[in-house]
Motif scaffolding. Structure first.
Motif, PDB file in Angstrom:
ATOM      1  N   LEU A  59       0.834  -1.193   0.000  1.00 41.24           N
ATOM      2  CA  LEU A  59       0.000   0.000   0.000  1.00 41.24           C
ATOM      3  C   LEU A  59       0.874   1.251   0.000  1.00 41.24           C
ATOM      4  N   PRO A  60       0.300   2.407  -0.334  1.00 40.92           N
ATOM      5  CA  PRO A  60       1.051   3.653  -0.162  1.00 40.92           C
ATOM      6  C   PRO A  60       1.467   3.845   1.296  1.00 40.92           C
ATOM      7  N   LEU A  61       2.203   4.901   1.552  1.00 40.45           N
ATOM      8  CA  LEU A  61       2.762   5.154   2.874  1.00 40.45           C
ATOM      9  C   LEU A  61       1.682   5.298   3.941  1.00 40.45           C
ATOM     10  N   SER A  62       1.974   4.791   5.124  1.00 42.85           N
ATOM     11  CA  SER A  62       1.162   5.092   6.293  1.00 42.85           C
ATOM     12  C   SER A  62       1.471   6.522   6.743  1.00 42.85           C
ATOM     13  N   LEU A  63       0.648   7.057   7.635  1.00 48.52           N
ATOM     14  CA  LEU A  63       0.934   8.389   8.177  1.00 48.52           C
ATOM     15  C   LEU A  63       2.297   8.402   8.864  1.00 48.52           C
ATOM     16  N   GLU A 103       0.543  17.573  13.331  1.00 48.49           N
ATOM     17  CA  GLU A 103      -0.640  18.306  12.893  1.00 48.49           C
ATOM     18  C   GLU A 103      -0.522  18.733  11.434  1.00 48.49           C
ATOM     19  N   ARG A 104       0.590  19.377  11.100  1.00 49.95           N
ATOM     20  CA  ARG A 104       0.768  19.846   9.731  1.00 49.95           C
ATOM     21  C   ARG A 104       0.938  18.665   8.780  1.00 49.95           C
ATOM     22  N   GLY A 105       1.658  17.629   9.252  1.00 43.58           N
ATOM     23  CA  GLY A 105       1.892  16.471   8.407  1.00 43.58           C
ATOM     24  C   GLY A 105       0.619  15.706   8.100  1.00 43.58           C
ATOM     25  N   PHE A 106      -0.276  15.587   9.083  1.00 44.57           N
ATOM     26  CA  PHE A 106      -1.530  14.868   8.846  1.00 44.57           C
ATOM     27  C   PHE A 106      -2.381  15.611   7.831  1.00 44.57           C
ATOM     28  N   ALA A 107      -2.423  16.944   7.941  1.00 44.73           N
ATOM     29  CA  ALA A 107      -3.178  17.745   6.969  1.00 44.73           C
ATOM     30  C   ALA A 107      -2.608  17.571   5.567  1.00 44.73           C
ATOM     31  N   GLU A 123     -10.330  14.542  17.783  1.00 45.96           N
ATOM     32  CA  GLU A 123     -10.103  15.431  18.935  1.00 45.96           C
ATOM     33  C   GLU A 123      -9.648  14.607  20.139  1.00 45.96           C
ATOM     34  N   ARG A 124      -9.265  15.284  21.219  1.00 46.65           N
ATOM     35  CA  ARG A 124      -8.717  14.607  22.399  1.00 46.65           C
ATOM     36  C   ARG A 124      -9.577  14.764  23.657  1.00 46.65           C
ATOM     37  N   LEU A 125     -10.602  15.595  23.590  1.00 47.87           N
ATOM     38  CA  LEU A 125     -11.370  15.879  24.793  1.00 47.87           C
ATOM     39  C   LEU A 125     -12.150  14.668  25.293  1.00 47.87           C
ATOM     40  N   THR A 126     -12.552  13.801  24.387  1.00 46.01           N
ATOM     41  CA  THR A 126     -13.391  12.661  24.793  1.00 46.01           C
ATOM     42  C   THR A 126     -12.605  11.367  24.964  1.00 46.01           C
ATOM     43  N   THR A 157      -4.938  10.305  15.486  1.00 49.44           N
ATOM     44  CA  THR A 157      -3.527  10.468  15.129  1.00 49.44           C
ATOM     45  C   THR A 157      -2.644   9.595  16.005  1.00 49.44           C
ATOM     46  N   ASP A 158      -2.924   9.562  17.304  1.00 49.55           N
ATOM     47  CA  ASP A 158      -2.145   8.704  18.204  1.00 49.55           C
ATOM     48  C   ASP A 158      -2.263   7.250  17.774  1.00 49.55           C
TER      49      ASP A 158
END
Length: 399
Positions: free
Chosen positions: A141-145, A157-161, A375-378, A391-392
């Motif tokens: 497959l193509p690259l993972s994140l 953050e910038r890389g994921f976008a 998001e991380r709040l929940t 992302t984590d």
């Protein structure tokens, strides 16, 4: 070159085993580079140059070897008596009747065979019949994140976008990315893949405009259930006269060329596949942005696409869960064990939180249940249902 360590380790693990190693995947996902890196590893570990025979059928100097009889004679002359000969045949589907060559080499002693192809059709028909139980497929497959961030050096953050926008083809990650350069590169990938790889000798695709229309439609409904009938109805409503059988063939061509991957629906209670309304996910989001250029996408479906392919990378069979009148985004199965995943952009609104949790709370077995959110709040554990930051999770940092 971009090293794909997990794939390289997999090839190394199969070295000298009596199976043909078949590396498949969309064009430019790194198959040729992987073979080159493996050959370097072989030389570093005691294999002489003369024991390695490598042919890339996209290179003009090997055009004469597209005749399978000439190819076989060429390879047979280069076998090393009493030593292993490592044979690499890159983009082998270009050779008509190549399976006869592979089968003849397979039965010879001290021959270790590695082939690549950009179309799954090569693993059907004659090859599958001849080599049943005698090959292993390594699905590239193509690259993972994680790989994308490692190569680009960008922050999360910038890389994921950037990853969501440009996709994960290795050269895209390495290039000096501008919108124009990425678009030009992806245009070449789409044109080559659709025009050439969707036309294997035994499946004639005669209407490229129709093929592109279906690709555009599938790109627009990523994450939504579709059927051959619904695709046909859409095309007819757009002024195309086409039969369901033709649409079925063209959808098969797009999946066989590794542009789109189907996800079957799965009855969670009965633990069996259902035959209606698959979903399709596109192998690279940069390619989707090229095929379907627009400013706004459903962000939730885009994240679903990322999660689907990450689960495939981790070795799961991935299906869409059906539970009564509700649906679970993904059922991931490996070695008879199941995991359930919901994917959402944001869970902070109570209504969204309840909606995403509800299907998982209705599952009565004790397999893992996870909600992935951007998001991380929940983030937390809710009566055994774990909410993780997407992302984590993608980077393996969620435990």
């Amino acid at each position: 070159m971009v090293e794909r360590k997990e794939y390289l380790d997999e090839l190394i693990g199969w070295k000298d085993e009596q199976v043909i190693k078949v590396v498949t995947g969309i064009r430019r996902c790194g198959k040729s580079t992987l073979l080159a890196q493996y050959q370097t590893w072989l030389k570093e570990n005691g294999i002489a140059d003369a024991q390695i025979v490598s042919i890339n059928f996209e290179e003009l100097e090997y055009e004469e070897l597209l005749d399978y009889k000439k190819l076989y004679a060429y390879l047979k002359e280069r076998l090393i008596p009493e030593k292993n000969t490592y044979i690499f045949l890159d983009e082998i589907q270009k050779v008509a009747d190549f399976e006869k060559v592979v089968d003849s080499l397979y039965v010879k002693p001290n021959v270790d065979i590695y082939i690549t192809g950009s179309n799954a059709y090569m693993l059907s028909g004659d090859l599958a019949t001849l080599l049943t139980g005698r090959y292993v497929e390594i699905k590239m497959l193509p690259l993972s994140l994680k790989e994308f961030l490692t190569i680009t050096g960008m922050d999360e953050e910038r890389g994921f976008a950037e990853y969501l926008k440009c996709g994960g083809l290795p050269y895209v990650a390495r290039m000096g990315r501008t919108t124009a350069k990425v678009e030009t590169y992806l245009e070449g990938i789409e044109d080559r893949q659709v025009r050439r790889e969707s036309e294997p000798s035994k499946r004639k695709i005669t209407d490229i405009a129709l093929l592109k229309s279906i690709a555009k439609y599938l790109a627009s409904v990523v994450g939504s259930p579709v059927s051959i009938r619904s695709i046909t109805d859409y095309l007819i409503s757009s002024g195309r006269k086409v039969s369901p059988n033709t649409v079925d063939d063209y959808v098969d061509a797009l999946t066989e060329s590794f542009i789109f991957y189907p996800a079957e629906r799965f009855d969670i209670v009965g633990k069996q596949l259902l035959k209606v309304n698959k979903k399709f996910y596109i192998v690279d989001l940069g390619l989707r942005n090229h095929i379907l250029p627009r400013r706004n996408y459903d962000f939730g479906f885009t994240l679903e696409n990322v999660v689907y392919f990450e689960l495939l990378r981790r070795g799961y069979q991935v299906m869409i869960g059906k539970l009564g009148s509700t649906e679970v985004d993904f059922v991931a199965e490996k070695h008879g064990e199941y995991s359930y995943y919901q994917v959402t952009a944001d869970m902070t609104a109570q209504e969204t939180f309840d909606r995403e949790m509800r299907p998982l709370t209705q599952i009565r077995d004790n397999y893992e249940k996870v909600v992935l959110t951007s998001e991380r709040l929940t983030v937390g554990n809710y009566n055994g249902i774990r909410v993780k930051n997407l992302t984590d999770w993608l980077l393996g940092e969620d435990s």
